[in-house]
Design an enzyme around this catalytic site. Structure first.
Site, PDB file in Angstrom:
ATOM      1  N   LYS A  24       3.251 -57.013  -5.347  1.00 15.55           N
ATOM      2  CA  LYS A  24       2.483 -57.796  -4.376  1.00 15.55           C
ATOM      3  C   LYS A  24       3.060 -59.203  -4.417  1.00 15.55           C
ATOM      4  CE  LYS A  24      -0.893 -58.225  -1.389  1.00 15.55           C
ATOM      5  NZ  LYS A  24      -0.898 -57.543  -0.067  1.00 15.55           N
TER       6      LYS A  24
ATOM      7  N   ASP B 127       0.196 -52.583  -0.692  1.00 14.87           N
ATOM      8  CA  ASP B 127      -0.638 -52.097   0.420  1.00 14.87           C
ATOM      9  C   ASP B 127       0.179 -51.208   1.346  1.00 14.87           C
ATOM     10  OD1 ASP B 127       0.809 -54.393   1.056  1.00 14.87           O
ATOM     11  OD2 ASP B 127      -0.766 -55.303   2.281  1.00 14.87           O
TER      12      ASP B 127
ATOM     13  N   ASP C 264      -1.881 -46.880 -11.449  1.00 12.80           N
ATOM     14  CA  ASP C 264      -3.092 -46.062 -11.597  1.00 12.80           C
ATOM     15  C   ASP C 264      -3.556 -45.588 -10.222  1.00 12.80           C
ATOM     16  OD1 ASP C 264      -5.447 -44.981 -12.845  1.00 12.80           O
ATOM     17  OD2 ASP C 264      -6.556 -46.730 -12.122  1.00 12.80           O
TER      18      ASP C 264
ATOM     19  N   ASP D 132      -2.942 -41.615  -8.174  1.00 13.53           N
ATOM     20  CA  ASP D 132      -4.019 -40.746  -7.683  1.00 13.53           C
ATOM     21  C   ASP D 132      -3.771 -40.353  -6.224  1.00 13.53           C
ATOM     22  OD1 ASP D 132      -5.419 -40.989 -10.111  1.00 13.53           O
ATOM     23  OD2 ASP D 132      -7.356 -41.105  -9.097  1.00 13.53           O
TER      24      ASP D 132
ATOM     25  N   TYR E  16      -4.622 -54.581 -17.093  1.00  7.84           N
ATOM     26  CA  TYR E  16      -5.405 -53.750 -18.012  1.00  7.84           C
ATOM     27  C   TYR E  16      -5.568 -54.408 -19.381  1.00  7.84           C
ATOM     28  CZ  TYR E  16      -5.890 -49.279 -15.519  1.00  7.84           C
ATOM     29  OH  TYR E  16      -6.251 -48.274 -14.667  1.00  7.84           O
TER      30      TYR E  16
HETATM   31  C1  IPM Z   1      -5.423 -42.750 -15.804  1.00 10.01           C
HETATM   32  C2  IPM Z   1      -6.892 -43.017 -15.960  1.00 10.01           C
HETATM   33  C3  IPM Z   1      -7.101 -44.104 -16.995  1.00 10.01           C
HETATM   34  C4  IPM Z   1      -6.398 -45.347 -16.496  1.00 10.01           C
HETATM   35  C5  IPM Z   1      -8.559 -44.382 -17.361  1.00 10.01           C
HETATM   36  C6  IPM Z   1      -9.282 -43.144 -17.805  1.00 10.01           C
HETATM   37  C7  IPM Z   1      -8.677 -45.472 -18.393  1.00 10.01           C
HETATM   38  O1  IPM Z   1      -7.460 -43.342 -14.734  1.00 10.01           O
HETATM   39  O2  IPM Z   1      -4.787 -42.391 -16.806  1.00 10.01           O
HETATM   40  O3  IPM Z   1      -4.914 -42.893 -14.699  1.00 10.01           O
HETATM   41  O4  IPM Z   1      -6.974 -46.122 -15.737  1.00 10.01           O
HETATM   42  O5  IPM Z   1      -5.234 -45.558 -16.867  1.00 10.01           O
HETATM   43 MG    MG Z   2      -6.128 -43.112 -13.081  1.00  9.83          MG
END
Ligand code: IPM
Ligand code: MG
Length: 363
Positions: free
Chosen positions: A192, A224, A248, A252, A141
């Protein structure tokens, strides 16, 4: 700085969910005389529209002087074509980086009431309680060099750099091991290392830090495989630690195990006792302004703030109990709706949490 809380509603559904979360925060602030002071500022697209920049100096100054920051969400299609350096996301990333909020805690916990809302079978997810520790201020990032350039063959080439220094890895390792020590003493580090040198170093350093935590069982998993295991048998995990981008993505995935990303709070901490708290979900522009969004992740982020920044675990538990109580009452926003439950709006959900909280506090 000690009692300053900065509110950053942001974009999309941000202001709507924030309105409900601040009602809860104001209520406990008064009820328990916590003495918190609130201020508000612009970030993300809202800040771009007002000032031309996603992280105005004024906002950054206020953030630096806050003990805790509560953020809604940033981003939206109207800002997607802007130059990368001026996109709403840079507001969020800029606060993380400038305040060195390197330790991102993302708990994925299944409320038993929502077992049906998960796309996975109830027996796979029931009782799920994972803590994802994501490194938040390094990795690909932020690595330099980065950009899009015309290369020596005259063709456009995009590039980012995945790098982690030893101190960066060590400090997140300590956070993760400390967390595991307070929980089930199982830590899975995700990397990884079969392909990327930076994660070979990551693995080595985790092995070294493990010597300070003989009571924690450390394992390693390739990312993975971790993605697959998260949806195959998620209950094998207690604390999962990983770098910025893998974290990240995996967070999710973990969020969906719990039924909806609309339920997941997060904390981002530095080593000076400051923290930023935000729901894991985004700004959901498709439902913005419709009073449909789920405010529970932001309300649960308030609970995390009270626990991690203000040492008010009991108050945090009251809020978490109130959330659980409204789920018991069968109230659901659209994202967690299932047959037989009652669909409510964002504000109705806020009303219900406040009512449940008031009942708990009166007991
Ligand atoms: C998160 C979000 C952020 C990230 C974005 C909005 C920059 O997806 O906090 O997970 O990628 O960290
Ligand atoms: Mg995110």
């Amino acid at each position: 700085m000690s009692n300053n809380v900065l509110i950053l509603p942001g974009d999309g559904i941000g202001p709507e969910i924030m309105a409900q979360a601040t009602r809860v925060l104001n209520h406990v602030n008064e009820h328990f005389s916590l003495g918190l002071n609130f201020d508000e500022a612009l970030v993300g697209g809202a800040a771009i529209d007002a000032t031309g920049h996603p992280l105005p100096d004024e906002t950054l100054e206020k953030a630096k002087n806050a003990k805790a920051i509560l953020l809604g969400a940033v981003g939206g299609p109207q800002w997607d074509t802007l130059d990368m350096a001026l996109r709403p996301e840079k507001g969020l990333l800029g606060i993380r980086k400038n305040l060195s909020l390197f330790a991102n805690l993302r708990p994925a916990m299944l409320y038993p009431q929502l077992a049906d809302a998960s796309t996975l079978k109830p027996e796979v997810v029931s009782g799920l309680d994972i803590m994802i520790v994501r490194e938040l201020t390094g990795g690909i990032y932020f690595g330099q060099p980065r950009g899009v350039e015309i290369n020596s063959e005259g063709v456009r080439e995009g590039f980012n750099t995945y790098r982690y220094s030893e101190p960066e890895i060590r400090r997140i390792a300590h956070v993760a091991f400390d967390m595991a020590q307070k929980r089930d003493k199982k830590l899975c580090s995700v990397d990884k290392a079969n392909v990327l040198e930076v994660t070979v170093l990551w693995r080595e350093i985790f092995e070294d830090v493990a010597k300070d935590y003989p009571d924690v069982e450390l394992s390693h998993m390739y990312v993975d495989n971790a993605a697959m295991q998260l949806v195959r048998a998620p209950k094998q995990f207690d604390v999962v630690v990983t770098g910025n981008m893998f974290g990240d993505i995996l967070s999710d995935a973990a969020a969906m195990l719990t039924g909806s990303i609309g339920m997941l709070p997060s904390a981002s901490l530095n080593d000076k006792g400051q923290g930023m708290y935000e729901p894991c979900h985004g700004s959901a522009p498709d439902i913005a302004g419709e009073n449909k969004a789920n405010p529970l992740a932001t309300i649960l982020s308030v609970a995390m703030m009270l626990r991690y920044n203000f040492n008010q675990s009991a108050v945090a538990e009251n809020i978490e109990q109130a959330v659980s109580d409204v789920l018991d009452q069968g109230l659901r926003t659209g994202d967690i709706f299932s047959e037989g439950s009652t669909q409510v709006t964002t504000t109705e959900m806020g009303d219900a949490v406040l009512k449940a909280l008031t009942a708990i506090l009166e007991k």
